[in-house]
Design a protein around this motif. Sequence first.
Motif, PDB file in Angstrom:
ATOM      1  N   UNK A  59     -12.919 -53.774  40.610  1.00 10.71           N
ATOM      2  CA  UNK A  59     -14.063 -52.785  38.847  1.00 10.71           C
ATOM      3  C   UNK A  59     -12.954 -53.905  37.488  1.00 10.71           C
ATOM      4  N   UNK A  60     -13.058 -55.323  37.914  1.00  8.95           N
ATOM      5  CA  UNK A  60     -12.405 -55.505  36.898  1.00  8.95           C
ATOM      6  C   UNK A  60     -12.908 -54.646  35.150  1.00  8.95           C
ATOM      7  N   UNK A  61     -11.803 -54.623  34.205  1.00  7.81           N
ATOM      8  CA  UNK A  61     -12.663 -54.074  33.137  1.00  7.81           C
ATOM      9  C   UNK A  61     -13.066 -55.078  32.520  1.00  7.81           C
ATOM     10  N   UNK A  62     -13.030 -56.082  32.560  1.00  9.33           N
ATOM     11  CA  UNK A  62     -13.931 -57.703  31.463  1.00  9.33           C
ATOM     12  C   UNK A  62     -15.230 -57.754  31.657  1.00  9.33           C
ATOM     13  N   UNK A  63     -15.147 -57.801  33.182  1.00  6.16           N
ATOM     14  CA  UNK A  63     -15.866 -58.299  34.315  1.00  6.16           C
ATOM     15  C   UNK A  63     -16.807 -57.029  33.687  1.00  6.16           C
ATOM     16  N   UNK A  64     -16.656 -55.814  33.854  1.00  3.63           N
ATOM     17  CA  UNK A  64     -17.729 -54.854  33.553  1.00  3.63           C
ATOM     18  C   UNK A  64     -18.481 -54.334  32.553  1.00  3.63           C
ATOM     19  N   UNK A  65     -16.985 -54.742  31.425  1.00  8.19           N
ATOM     20  CA  UNK A  65     -17.795 -54.944  29.626  1.00  8.19           C
ATOM     21  C   UNK A  65     -18.489 -56.671  29.891  1.00  8.19           C
ATOM     22  N   UNK A  66     -18.183 -57.686  30.224  1.00 12.31           N
ATOM     23  CA  UNK A  66     -19.135 -58.741  29.793  1.00 12.31           C
ATOM     24  C   UNK A  66     -20.679 -57.912  31.060  1.00 12.31           C
ATOM     25  N   UNK A  67     -20.692 -57.690  32.220  1.00 14.14           N
ATOM     26  CA  UNK A  67     -22.024 -57.225  32.463  1.00 14.14           C
ATOM     27  C   UNK A  67     -22.372 -56.881  31.432  1.00 14.14           C
ATOM     28  N   UNK A  68     -22.016 -55.617  30.531  1.00 15.86           N
ATOM     29  CA  UNK A  68     -22.700 -54.658  29.720  1.00 15.86           C
ATOM     30  C   UNK A  68     -23.147 -55.434  28.542  1.00 15.86           C
ATOM     31  N   UNK A  69     -22.501 -55.723  28.278  1.00 13.53           N
ATOM     32  CA  UNK A  69     -22.710 -56.893  26.976  1.00 13.53           C
ATOM     33  C   UNK A  69     -23.611 -58.110  27.264  1.00 13.53           C
ATOM     34  N   UNK A  91     -26.162 -47.391  30.433  1.00 12.37           N
ATOM     35  CA  UNK A  91     -26.054 -46.306  31.694  1.00 12.37           C
ATOM     36  C   UNK A  91     -24.242 -47.118  31.675  1.00 12.37           C
ATOM     37  N   UNK A  92     -23.990 -48.822  31.362  1.00 10.31           N
ATOM     38  CA  UNK A  92     -22.998 -49.894  31.909  1.00 10.31           C
ATOM     39  C   UNK A  92     -22.149 -48.499  31.167  1.00 10.31           C
ATOM     40  N   UNK A  93     -22.444 -49.083  30.048  1.00  9.84           N
ATOM     41  CA  UNK A  93     -21.201 -48.067  29.041  1.00  9.84           C
ATOM     42  C   UNK A  93     -20.685 -47.246  29.240  1.00  9.84           C
ATOM     43  N   UNK A  94     -21.898 -46.238  29.732  1.00 10.86           N
ATOM     44  CA  UNK A  94     -21.433 -44.849  29.726  1.00 10.86           C
ATOM     45  C   UNK A  94     -20.263 -44.938  31.580  1.00 10.86           C
ATOM     46  N   UNK A  95     -20.727 -45.640  32.366  1.00 16.49           N
ATOM     47  CA  UNK A  95     -19.713 -45.667  33.381  1.00 16.49           C
ATOM     48  C   UNK A  95     -18.189 -46.523  32.907  1.00 16.49           C
ATOM     49  N   UNK A  96     -18.399 -46.701  32.749  1.00 20.10           N
ATOM     50  CA  UNK A  96     -16.744 -47.871  31.652  1.00 20.10           C
ATOM     51  C   UNK A  96     -16.112 -46.291  30.650  1.00 20.10           C
ATOM     52  N   UNK A  97     -16.871 -45.601  30.395  1.00 16.08           N
ATOM     53  CA  UNK A  97     -15.945 -44.762  29.247  1.00 16.08           C
ATOM     54  C   UNK A  97     -16.177 -43.223  30.026  1.00 16.08           C
ATOM     55  N   UNK A  98     -16.629 -43.086  30.672  1.00 18.55           N
ATOM     56  CA  UNK A  98     -16.025 -42.363  32.162  1.00 18.55           C
ATOM     57  C   UNK A  98     -14.963 -41.026  31.758  1.00 18.55           C
ATOM     58  N   UNK A  99     -14.640 -39.988  31.089  1.00 17.69           N
ATOM     59  CA  UNK A  99     -12.997 -40.731  31.690  1.00 17.69           C
ATOM     60  C   UNK A  99     -12.133 -41.219  33.147  1.00 17.69           C
ATOM     61  N   UNK A 100     -13.318 -39.747  34.213  1.00 17.46           N
ATOM     62  CA  UNK A 100     -12.971 -39.553  35.581  1.00 17.46           C
ATOM     63  C   UNK A 100     -13.320 -41.351  35.819  1.00 17.46           C
TER      64      UNK A 100
END
Length: 638
Positions: free
Chosen positions: A617-627, A26-35
């Motif tokens: 929405x910092x990229x590192x933090x959003x990715x860190x949460x997903x990971x 779910x979090x991955x798809x939020x990050x990768x959603x182009x919009x």
Amino acid sequence: MKVFAIVAIALVAGINAGTYTQRFLEQYQKIKNPSHGYFSKGQVPYHNVETLIVEGPDHGHETTSETYSYWIWLEAMYGAVEGDFSNFNAAWNNLEANIIPTLQSSNGQYNTNKPATYAPEWDSPSQYPSTIDSSVPVGRDPIADELKSAYGSDNIYSMHWLLDVDNVYGFGNIQGGCSYGPSASGPSLYNNYQRGAEESVWRTIPQPSCDRFAYGGRNGFLDLFTKDNSYATQYKYTSAPDADARAVQAAYWANVWATEKGIQSSITGTLSKASKMGDYLRYSLFDKYFKRIGNCVDPWGCPGGTWKDSAHYLINWYVSWGGSYNAQYGWSWRIGDGASHFGYQNPLAAYALSQDSSLKPRGYTAVEDWTTSLQRQLELYEYLQTSEGAFAGGVTNSWKGRYAQPESELRNDTFHGMFYDWEPVYHDPPSNQWFGMQSWSVDRLAQYYYVSGDSKAKSILDKWVSWAISVIKFNGDDFKMPSSLAWSGNPPNVHVAVTTWGKDLGTASSTARALTYYAAKSGDSNAKAVAKKLLDGLYNLYQTDIGIATEEPRPDYSRFNEPVYVPSGWTGTYPNGDVIDSSATFIKLRSWYKNDPQWHKVEAYLQGGPVPSFTYHRFWAQADIALAFGAYGILFNE
């Protein structure tokens, strides 16, 4: 490999089977959603979705090597969950195209016996430019020849740490050349910090990484930083070694997961590139001027190293290199850094580069170097660990960045002859004040413990985990993380105190992941329970349309009006016409910020209004949460 088998047992049961791997997706798809705005039109990941943000980078639509390394890791875990590593390969190709400099035309003229000319670092930006001094001895670069032999190139395969993705500054220097101007396409390689430990982001003078004197003053930006007899057009790059190491760490996990699935052949090309990056990452293991390590307290009296006696074997703060823009003049330089922060260490990357057959570098002394580095990093954790369990700052071979003499109490108990520094490299704010340095670094240590079972790592982790759990505040399902730390004493009697708590969701997730790996190997049920509670709090309480985040006040934005030191009489301009002179302030050098859609909040604050708040929405933090979700789901099949 034995390590692969251990991970595979946990992985087989966990793929697509549990709540937490689903939360990862779910979090991955939020990050990768182009919009949702995490990537540029050219698919370069932004540091931050929102544009108005000042921290390490000074604009949201810049990016860093840190961001890229998190993207690589995110795609590696997507491969683990979904069995498709094509995005992992594509992310590394994007990294190679955009953030590894291609303009390195003069590197073939590099002199390994004189890597660079000494220039002292100073305490305040007002003490710059720093005078270059060729009378100070420097050491020999012991790895340049073997790297050229291994890869057939003089170019450095490392990420420059900072990109202006949308060319907001207008420098416009693009890969492979030095194309200038606001109309040039991005991303633009540039830098900001270069004037000592007190130069916070608010006091920087951004400058292009390729300086052809098109902007700035008569010598471009060069004479703001160094004082020399003459100046030449040149390129200059700086890497953040922790980011390169994180990319290698991510590649290690991709190799583990792809091998378990029987599709390792699909990523062998990317693994080779990660191995190469790890080979060049060895520049982070050396003193800035390749001087001999240990009791180096006089720039003239401290001799240059002749071989690996200039290696401290720790992952340092930065590596820089550069050369003449006009190759016909034939000069280039390379430097490491004598200062090493515990927060930058990565035992798992060192383990991968010394033990994993798919990642062992080609350089003929590389495996030996990384084997030594792994043990030296573990020693550093032991040396810096407080009785409470937290880790103090770091060590340096160059006190104050100029091989000065530290106070006597620091000379009594050294680390391989290097001096303890509670705030290595930067002081505004102190570099080990932020709790995130703890969770970032310990997460890597816990991952290393998970794959190796190293008893020394476990002993170190036992103490830290107990302390970390004791300082997290829970209120029902919610939490507060330690935010700021204060330090007293010196090793072996250094102590820590938590001074403030806050809602840094990125440190919550990295702490949860550290506890997850520790619990999965040690069987500690309390660590597992705390990790789960943090992850549940993140997921249940902090959802936004595009990620997981919370509002944060920014009282430090009063510093938009902070003066930026420019020597009296020095004048220059930025591409948009902003003037650089002794009346400079942060906002005067970045007048384009006044067009930002959220500028009104800052403007009102500067005029006496309330402290502005932002949801970032910092990229590192959003990715860190997903990971963190993914790691918990993979390891515990929940």
